[in-house]
Design a protein around this motif. Structure first.
Motif, mmCIF file in Angstrom:
data_model
loop_
_atom_site.group_PDB
_atom_site.id
_atom_site.type_symbol
_atom_site.label_atom_id
_atom_site.label_comp_id
_atom_site.label_asym_id
_atom_site.label_seq_id
_atom_site.Cartn_x
_atom_site.Cartn_y
_atom_site.Cartn_z
ATOM 1 N N ASP A 112 66.795 -55.349 -64.176
ATOM 2 C CA ASP A 112 67.350 -55.355 -65.529
ATOM 3 C C ASP A 112 67.853 -53.938 -65.833
ATOM 4 N N VAL A 113 68.976 -53.597 -65.249
ATOM 5 C CA VAL A 113 69.484 -52.221 -65.297
ATOM 6 C C VAL A 113 69.629 -51.684 -66.718
ATOM 7 N N PRO A 114 70.147 -52.447 -67.682
ATOM 8 C CA PRO A 114 70.322 -51.881 -69.023
ATOM 9 C C PRO A 114 69.025 -51.394 -69.675
ATOM 10 N N ARG A 115 67.868 -51.946 -69.269
ATOM 11 C CA ARG A 115 66.596 -51.554 -69.880
ATOM 12 C C ARG A 115 65.925 -50.380 -69.163
ATOM 13 N N CYS A 116 66.444 -50.011 -68.003
ATOM 14 C CA CYS A 116 65.810 -48.960 -67.209
ATOM 15 C C CYS A 116 66.133 -47.581 -67.770
ATOM 16 N N VAL A 117 65.130 -46.709 -67.775
ATOM 17 C CA VAL A 117 65.268 -45.350 -68.285
ATOM 18 C C VAL A 117 65.437 -44.399 -67.102
ATOM 19 N N PRO A 118 66.495 -43.595 -67.082
ATOM 20 C CA PRO A 118 66.689 -42.655 -65.972
ATOM 21 C C PRO A 118 65.463 -41.772 -65.752
ATOM 22 N N GLY A 119 65.031 -41.687 -64.504
ATOM 23 C CA GLY A 119 63.884 -40.853 -64.154
ATOM 24 C C GLY A 119 62.536 -41.524 -64.318
ATOM 25 N N ALA A 120 62.495 -42.694 -64.980
ATOM 26 C CA ALA A 120 61.203 -43.345 -65.231
ATOM 27 C C ALA A 120 60.551 -43.809 -63.941
ATOM 28 N N ALA A 121 61.333 -44.343 -63.017
ATOM 29 C CA ALA A 121 60.766 -44.844 -61.759
ATOM 30 C C ALA A 121 60.099 -43.719 -60.979
ATOM 31 N N GLU A 122 60.780 -42.595 -60.874
ATOM 32 C CA GLU A 122 60.206 -41.457 -60.152
ATOM 33 C C GLU A 122 58.931 -40.971 -60.837
ATOM 34 N N GLY A 123 58.923 -41.001 -62.176
ATOM 35 C CA GLY A 123 57.716 -40.617 -62.904
ATOM 36 C C GLY A 123 56.566 -41.561 -62.628
ATOM 37 N N ILE A 124 56.850 -42.847 -62.531
ATOM 38 C CA ILE A 124 55.820 -43.839 -62.225
ATOM 39 C C ILE A 124 55.213 -43.573 -60.852
ATOM 40 N N LEU A 125 56.053 -43.256 -59.881
ATOM 41 C CA LEU A 125 55.550 -42.978 -58.527
ATOM 42 C C LEU A 125 54.613 -41.765 -58.541
ATOM 43 N N ARG A 126 55.004 -40.732 -59.262
ATOM 44 C CA ARG A 126 54.149 -39.532 -59.333
ATOM 45 C C ARG A 126 52.819 -39.845 -60.011
ATOM 46 N N THR A 127 52.863 -40.661 -61.062
ATOM 47 C CA THR A 127 51.625 -41.002 -61.767
ATOM 48 C C THR A 127 50.696 -41.816 -60.880
ATOM 49 N N LEU A 128 51.236 -42.771 -60.154
ATOM 50 C CA LEU A 128 50.406 -43.560 -59.239
ATOM 51 C C LEU A 128 49.745 -42.669 -58.199
ATOM 52 N N GLU A 129 50.465 -41.696 -57.693
ATOM 53 C CA GLU A 129 49.887 -40.773 -56.713
ATOM 54 C C GLU A 129 48.755 -39.966 -57.334
ATOM 55 N N ARG A 130 48.932 -39.507 -58.582
ATOM 56 C CA ARG A 130 47.878 -38.753 -59.273
ATOM 57 C C ARG A 130 46.641 -39.607 -59.486
ATOM 58 N N LEU A 131 46.827 -40.912 -59.657
ATOM 59 C CA LEU A 131 45.708 -41.820 -59.887
ATOM 60 C C LEU A 131 45.055 -42.295 -58.589
ATOM 61 N N GLY A 132 45.526 -41.801 -57.457
ATOM 62 C CA GLY A 132 44.932 -42.166 -56.168
ATOM 63 C C GLY A 132 45.342 -43.528 -55.652
ATOM 64 N N LEU A 133 46.400 -44.114 -56.239
ATOM 65 C CA LEU A 133 46.835 -45.462 -55.849
ATOM 66 C C LEU A 133 47.925 -45.346 -54.790
ATOM 67 N N GLU A 134 47.502 -45.304 -53.542
ATOM 68 C CA GLU A 134 48.411 -45.114 -52.413
ATOM 69 C C GLU A 134 48.898 -46.457 -51.903
ATOM 70 N N TRP A 135 50.205 -46.589 -51.764
ATOM 71 C CA TRP A 135 50.790 -47.858 -51.321
ATOM 72 C C TRP A 135 51.178 -47.797 -49.851
ATOM 73 N N ASP A 136 51.418 -48.970 -49.286
ATOM 74 C CA ASP A 136 51.793 -49.087 -47.875
ATOM 75 C C ASP A 136 53.302 -49.276 -47.753
ATOM 76 N N GLY A 137 53.900 -48.590 -46.785
ATOM 77 C CA GLY A 137 55.312 -48.794 -46.493
ATOM 78 C C GLY A 137 56.223 -48.201 -47.545
ATOM 79 N N PRO A 138 57.534 -48.420 -47.387
ATOM 80 C CA PRO A 138 58.507 -47.876 -48.338
ATOM 81 C C PRO A 138 58.494 -48.640 -49.656
ATOM 82 N N VAL A 139 58.932 -47.953 -50.696
ATOM 83 C CA VAL A 139 59.086 -48.593 -52.005
ATOM 84 C C VAL A 139 60.312 -49.506 -51.966
ATOM 85 N N LEU A 140 60.181 -50.707 -52.519
ATOM 86 C CA LEU A 140 61.306 -51.642 -52.605
ATOM 87 C C LEU A 140 61.931 -51.524 -53.994
#
Length: 305
Positions: free
Chosen positions: A51-79
């Motif tokens: 839903d591109v119109p609702r997406c906020v620039p930079g929000a996705a990258e911020g989410i990834l950084r927050t997950l890393e800070r919370l110790g939530l490590e994912w497997d493989g590349p981000v889709l």
């Protein structure tokens, strides 16, 4: 719980980048992560930016950084859903070839007086089901829904059923603005990634019957579903960007993870007071059980509403 057909189990977290991660999203992430890790399953990450119109620039990258800070490590590349338009188009063409979708000219204004479905959307009355008026071009495409209850057993919420035709009607799979609908994208993505276990917020519980119908129409496997309670504010509203939910970026990560575990029915022992996220998550993996997660659709969490 074993995976369908003996396949290796896979879970996933799929946030929408409409703003920074808030506590309600953290709860869903922690629940999904622990359900996967406690059984040795992979845990994948998908950014639902279809839903591109609702997406906020930079929000996705911020989410990834927050997950890393919370110790939530994912497997493989981000889709990233925004890179998968042609995959969704191929699925839509399969539905068209099977006669399962039809074009629709109805606008939001035309549906404004329709009664509300359980999730707050407007029920579609089938206006364009039998074809469009001469000279009119479809604005959107809808899945043709037949009467009858769709049933499944949620691993937390128990037996769920809905007559999608009666409650929702034929629902959109390609929007009037040209973007593919969430319902189609999530079904295609889960199947292609081999997701066997979906743990997410109970705000999506009413979407699940529609997704089951799409899975059946496309001949895709059905994952097991578990819907954790959503976090509500003092007014009983789900935490979201619209309700001005507080971002967790500036909070102590260990405290956020500990609070998420408490909300999910797994309060850490006093000995882990002040522990880092990795230590808390390692402890929780050893005792994780969906049976301990409260069987409610929503609940408040002091300090986050």
């Amino acid at each position: 719980m074993s995976a369908p057909g003996g396949a290796a189990r896979k879970g996933r977290f799929a946030p929408s980048p409409t703003g920074p991660l808030h506590f309600g999203s953290v709860v869903a992430a922690v629940g999904s992560y622990l359900d996967a890790r406690s059984s040795g399953a992979a845990w994948l990450l998908r950014i639902e930016d279809v839903d591109v119109p609702r997406c906020v620039p930079g929000a996705a990258e911020g989410i990834l950084r927050t997950l890393e800070r919370l110790g939530l490590e994912w497997d493989g590349p981000v889709l990233w859903q925004s890179s998968r338009t042609e995959v969704y188009r191929a699925a839509l063409e399969r539905l068209m070839a099977a006669g399962r979708v039809f074009g629709c000219i109805c606008t939001r204004r035309a549906l404004a007086d329709a009664r509300l479905a359980r999730d707050g959307t407007r029920r579609y009355a089938g206006t364009c089901r039998d074809g469009l008026p001469p000279g009119r071009t479809a604005r959107a495409f809808r899945l043709r829904v037949e009467p009858g209850c769709v049933r499944f057993v949620d691993r937390i919420q128990g037996p769920i059923e809905e007559d999608v035709a009666a409650d929702v009607g034929d629902f959109v799979v390609l929007r009037a603005d040209g973007y593919f609908a969430y319902q189609l994208a999530v079904v295609v993505d889960d199947a292609e990634a081999g997701i066997t276990d979906v743990v997410r917020g109970a705000d999506l519980l009413d979407s699940t019957p529609r997704q089951l119908l799409l899975q059946r129409a496309l001949g895709l496997p059905q994952p097991a579903y578990a819907h954790v309670p959503v976090v509500t504010n003092g007014a009983g509203e789900k935490l979201s960007k619209q309700t001005l939910a507080q971002a967790v970026d500036g909070l102590a990560p260990g405290g956020v993870v500990a609070d998420a575990l408490r909300f999910l029915g797994h309060p850490p022992p006093a000995a882990l007071g002040g522990a880092a996220p990795a230590e808390l998550l390692a402890w929780a993996q050893g005792i994780w059980s969906l049976a301990r997660v409260p069987c409610v659709r929503g609940a408040p969490m002091p300090g986050y509403g």
